[in-house]
Design an enzyme around this catalytic site. Structure first.
Site, PDB file in Angstrom:
ATOM      1  N   SER A  40      -8.961   4.526  10.546  1.00 20.30           N
ATOM      2  CA  SER A  40      -8.766   5.301   9.322  1.00 20.30           C
ATOM      3  C   SER A  40      -7.402   4.982   8.702  1.00 20.30           C
ATOM      4  CB  SER A  40      -8.932   6.796   9.631  1.00 20.30           C
ATOM      5  OG  SER A  40      -9.158   7.532   8.459  1.00 20.30           O
ATOM      6  N   ASP A 153     -15.429   7.230   8.679  1.00 21.84           N
ATOM      7  CA  ASP A 153     -14.180   7.246   9.434  1.00 21.84           C
ATOM      8  C   ASP A 153     -14.417   7.041  10.935  1.00 21.84           C
ATOM      9  OD1 ASP A 153     -11.705   7.964  10.550  1.00 21.84           O
ATOM     10  OD2 ASP A 153     -11.366   9.536   9.067  1.00 21.84           O
TER      11      ASP A 153
END
Length: 254
Positions: A40, A153
């Site tokens: 991320s 993510d």
């Protein structure tokens, strides 16, 4: 220095800007790593590090007044508030459309296949596209369709992917976790969704974080995961965190 070393940068949304401050200190101290793993927000700054970019120039770009707001291209889609096209464009420009094999330092970027629940580890192909997939915070960024998968993510499965660094061959790991603590500021549905996800991620983190040889956790819990306008503050906290531990890090990794 005995054994291969890795730098693992975890997820954290806006708190991830602390990574940049930490990396600046590591670069200034001439501390290098054999591998980099990013998830991320950590994927953004892991790519920046692996590409050998000027970290202070990157800071000036990302903290330019109004810049972060321009990155978030709002979508009317029901699957995410932000399309993510502008962030992809910026990453492509910064990295000069690099593929993984062109990076000076081997990099792994982590995402989650939302359709089958599998972790996806990118180590080839476009770095920018892999980063775009990795930053897809559920409910905020649109999931990213790439290489036949619908990706979100990487933190959904593992916000600090130490096991990936070990699989790459690392024997010593410096990990940076920027999600220590909950912000407690819940002013919208997105805030509630994000905090719910973070509570679930914490359980996974506790079971895996012990594998880090050196763990840095900058105190950025007061910064909301979506408060990207507080980037300068997060960067400075990262710098101070790394400076306070720089002699210990140098002894262990340099």
């Amino acid at each position: 220095m005995g054994g291969k070393t890795a730098l693992v940068l975890g997820a954290g949304g806006a708190r991830g800007f602390a990574h940049l401050g930490i990396l600046q200190v590591l670069r200034d101290e001439k501390i290098d790593f054999d591998y980099v793993v990013g998830c991320s927000a950590g994927a953004i700054f892991g790519a920046v590090w692996a590409a050998g970019l000027d970290l202070y120039r990157v800071e000036r770009l990302l903290t330019y007044p109004g810049f972060t707001k321009k990155l978030f291209d709002l979508s009317v889609s029901r699957d995410g508030l932000v399309k993510g096209d502008k962030i992809l464009e910026v990453m492509r420009l910064l990295l000069k459309d690099a593929v993984f094999s062109e990076l000076p330092i081997p990099l792994a970027v982590i995402a989650t296949d939302i359709e089958n629940g599998e972790i996806v580890v990118f180590r080839e192909g476009s770095v920018a596209h892999a980063v775009r997939a990795s930053i897809s915070i559920p409910g905020f960024f649109k999931p990213y369709r790439y290489q036949g998968r619908l990706l979100v993510d990487g933190a959904v499965i593992n916000r600090l992917p130490l096991d990936i660094a070990q699989a790459m061959g690392a024997e010593k790991i410096l990990a940076v976790d920027v999600k220590k603590g909950l912000s407690g500021k819940l002013t919208s549905v997105v805030d509630i969704l994000q905090q719910s996800i973070e509570i679930l991620e914490e359980e996974v983190f506790r079971s895996r974080s012990l594998d880090a040889d050196f763990l840095l956790q900058p105190e950025v819990a007061h910064i909301g995961s979506l408060q990207f306008d507080r980037a300068p503050e997060a960067i400075e906290i990262g710098r101070q965190t790394a400076m306070a531990k720089s002699s210990e890090i140098r002894r262990f990794f340099a």
